[in-house]
Scaffold this active site. Structure first.
Site, mmCIF file in Angstrom:
data_model
loop_
_atom_site.group_PDB
_atom_site.id
_atom_site.type_symbol
_atom_site.label_atom_id
_atom_site.label_comp_id
_atom_site.label_asym_id
_atom_site.label_seq_id
_atom_site.Cartn_x
_atom_site.Cartn_y
_atom_site.Cartn_z
ATOM 1 N NE ARG A 154 42.396 48.456 57.502
ATOM 2 C CZ ARG A 154 43.093 47.647 56.683
ATOM 3 N NH1 ARG A 154 43.495 48.072 55.490
ATOM 4 N NH2 ARG A 154 43.361 46.412 57.036
ATOM 5 C CB SER A 204 41.454 46.105 63.698
ATOM 6 O OG SER A 204 41.879 44.822 63.328
ATOM 7 C CD GLU A 278 41.007 49.225 60.724
ATOM 8 O OE1 GLU A 278 42.124 48.941 61.226
ATOM 9 O OE2 GLU A 278 40.338 48.412 60.084
HETATM 10 C C1 LIG Z 1 34.064 40.899 62.310
HETATM 11 C C2 LIG Z 1 34.679 42.052 61.566
HETATM 12 C C3 LIG Z 1 35.854 41.866 60.848
HETATM 13 C C4 LIG Z 1 36.432 42.927 60.138
HETATM 14 N N1 LIG Z 1 37.585 42.715 59.437
HETATM 15 C C5 LIG Z 1 38.132 43.722 58.719
HETATM 16 C C6 LIG Z 1 39.326 43.509 57.942
HETATM 17 O O1 LIG Z 1 39.874 42.413 57.879
HETATM 18 N N2 LIG Z 1 39.826 44.568 57.254
HETATM 19 C C7 LIG Z 1 39.239 45.796 57.276
HETATM 20 O O2 LIG Z 1 39.747 46.712 56.615
HETATM 21 N N3 LIG Z 1 38.128 46.026 58.006
HETATM 22 C C8 LIG Z 1 37.555 45.027 58.720
HETATM 23 N N4 LIG Z 1 36.419 45.246 59.465
HETATM 24 C C9 LIG Z 1 35.845 46.599 59.541
HETATM 25 C C10 LIG Z 1 34.684 46.844 58.539
HETATM 26 O O3 LIG Z 1 34.062 45.652 58.183
HETATM 27 C C11 LIG Z 1 35.175 47.532 57.284
HETATM 28 O O4 LIG Z 1 35.713 48.778 57.626
HETATM 29 C C12 LIG Z 1 34.048 47.720 56.258
HETATM 30 O O5 LIG Z 1 34.630 48.021 55.020
HETATM 31 C C13 LIG Z 1 33.042 48.807 56.637
HETATM 32 O O6 LIG Z 1 31.978 48.777 55.690
HETATM 33 P P1 LIG Z 1 30.484 49.165 56.095
HETATM 34 O O7 LIG Z 1 29.670 49.159 54.857
HETATM 35 O O8 LIG Z 1 29.995 48.312 57.192
HETATM 36 O O9 LIG Z 1 30.701 50.646 56.589
HETATM 37 P P2 LIG Z 1 29.953 51.371 57.810
HETATM 38 O O10 LIG Z 1 30.395 50.740 59.084
HETATM 39 O O11 LIG Z 1 28.510 51.457 57.549
HETATM 40 O O12 LIG Z 1 30.590 52.823 57.693
HETATM 41 C C14 LIG Z 1 31.953 53.055 57.969
HETATM 42 C C15 LIG Z 1 32.280 54.498 57.537
HETATM 43 O O13 LIG Z 1 32.152 54.586 56.119
HETATM 44 C C16 LIG Z 1 31.246 55.628 55.760
HETATM 45 N N5 LIG Z 1 30.531 55.167 54.555
HETATM 46 C C17 LIG Z 1 29.923 53.970 54.369
HETATM 47 N N6 LIG Z 1 29.407 53.897 53.123
HETATM 48 C C18 LIG Z 1 29.692 55.075 52.522
HETATM 49 C C19 LIG Z 1 29.405 55.626 51.229
HETATM 50 N N7 LIG Z 1 28.728 54.933 50.296
HETATM 51 N N8 LIG Z 1 29.841 56.884 50.954
HETATM 52 C C20 LIG Z 1 30.534 57.600 51.882
HETATM 53 N N9 LIG Z 1 30.822 57.135 53.121
HETATM 54 C C21 LIG Z 1 30.409 55.889 53.431
HETATM 55 C C22 LIG Z 1 30.328 55.790 56.968
HETATM 56 O O14 LIG Z 1 29.756 57.087 57.022
HETATM 57 C C23 LIG Z 1 31.302 55.520 58.118
HETATM 58 O O15 LIG Z 1 32.020 56.688 58.446
HETATM 59 C C24 LIG Z 1 35.818 44.202 60.174
HETATM 60 C C25 LIG Z 1 34.629 44.383 60.906
HETATM 61 C C26 LIG Z 1 34.065 43.325 61.593
HETATM 62 C C27 LIG Z 1 32.788 43.533 62.353
#
Ligand SMILES: Cc1cc2nc3c(=O)[nH]c(=O)nc-3n(C[C@H](O)[C@H](O)[C@H](O)COP(=O)(O)OP(=O)(O)OC[C@H]3O[C@@H](n4cnc5c(N)ncnc54)[C@H](O)[C@@H]3O)c2cc1C
Length: 284
Positions: A154, A204, A278
């Site tokens: 992570r 998480s 996380e």
């Molecule tokens: C129901 C649910 C289940 C989940 N299960 C998992 C799981 O099994 N495993 C897991 O690892 N995570 C899980 N997550 C957490 C989440 O989905 C992941 O961390 C996901 O990869 C975040 O992607 P996002 O595009 O939504 O990022 P965001 O939430 O939009 O951003 C997260 C961070 O990344 C940064 N960011 C986003 N895009 C960029 C970019 N292009 N360049 C630089 N920085 C950037 C943002 O500034 C922020 O700090 C879960 C979440 C939910 C709601």
């Protein structure tokens, strides 16, 4: 759409941002970032908003929503934009008979967000078959090899540097399209029991802990300090998993933050272990 962050994040927390820019291509994105830098305006990069607690008071800067979502497959190579949904990437790799991303099925959000936090599930992280990541460093765009991305559990260099992830290239071994699709389907079925559709959460909250004795699931530590019965306002820890926080729709980010701080203190008092989030904070 309005500028309310609660309408842009899965947790459904957050007041207004000063402005939201949606960048639909790499050119648009770099143009917007250069302009913001020139004007010395603070900004925050938003992917799918699935791993974010946004402040109830909002954010006094510009939100740059990454929305470029092209994908190209060439033999065992996949190149895609950071704004592509992770689900689409997994589906495309599975259909092309390319192994390695199928266990990430069901993780919401974008490819960029997944690379930022080195998202993973069922024994595999997104970094495993990543070859290189295209970034914008404030001045130039360039490709970083996987070995320069500082990936571990992570974590990535992107949590430390103010770089924007533009695109990614994966190099995937061959597999059976049928078996890969079956694996993803099986995983999604399991995940749907843990995460009901439209659950207002961020997955998480805390990272698992890696001690000399091996992995200690954060959920186990949290359960043992009574997390499952805890609630502040409209924010609570559900019975099904101690490492999730849910917003019942009337919850506030401030309550989630308070609950997180209490949980951290309880685990520290009992085990001397400092849990790390996380989830990411926006506007705190
Ligand atoms: C129901 C649910 C289940 C989940 N299960 C998992 C799981 O099994 N495993 C897991 O690892 N995570 C899980 N997550 C957490 C989440 O989905 C992941 O961390 C996901 O990869 C975040 O992607 P996002 O595009 O939504 O990022 P965001 O939430 O939009 O951003 C997260 C961070 O990344 C940064 N960011 C986003 N895009 C960029 C970019 N292009 N360049 C630089 N920085 C950037 C943002 O500034 C922020 O700090 C879960 C979440 C939910 C709601």
């Amino acid at each position: 759409m309005d500028n309310l962050l609660k309408h842009r994040t899965n947790f459904k927390f957050g007041g207004p941002a000063k402005k939201i820019i949606t960048a639909k291509s790499e050119v648009e994105l770099i143009g917007a970032l250069k302009d913001l830098k020139l004007k010395k305006t603070k900004y925050y990069i938003l992917g799918g908003g699935t791993n974010i607690i946004a402040n109830d008071k909002g954010y006094g800067g510009v939100i740059v929503k990454i929305a470029a979502a092209n994908l190209k497959i060439n033999g065992k190579k996949i190149i895609c934009d950071a704004g592509l949904s992770l689900g689409k990437l997994v589906g495309a790799a599975n259909s092309a008979g390319l192994f390695g991303l199928e266990t990430l099925a069901g993780i919401p959000g974008t490819v960029g967000g997944a690379i930022y936090g080195n998202a993973g599930a069922y024994g595999r992280e997104i970094s495993k078959f990543l070859k290189k990541v295209k970034i914008f460093d404030g001045k130039n765009s360039r490709w970083l090899p996987r070995t320069s991305c500082g990936f571990f559990y992570r974590e990535s260099v992107f949590k430390k540097k103010p770089w924007v992830i533009l695109a990614a290239e994966f190099n995937l071994p061959e597999g059976s399209a049928k078996k890969l699709a079956e694996k993803s389907k099986e995983i999604i079925k399991i995940r749907e029991k843990k995460y009901k559709p439209n659950l207002r959460c961020a997955g998480s909250i805390f990272k698992n802990v890696f001690a000399k004795s091996g992995k200690i699931p954060a959920g186990r530590l949290l359960e043992s300090v009574g997390a499952k019965s805890m609630r502040i306002g409209g924010v609570y820890v559900p019975q099904q998993h101690a490492n999730i926080i849910i917003n019942n729709g009337r919850g506030k980010a401030a309550d989630a933050k308070k609950l997180i701080d209490i949980l951290k203190k309880k685990v520290y008092r009992k085990y001397g272990i400092r849990l790390e989030e996380e989830v990411q904070y926006l506007g705190f």
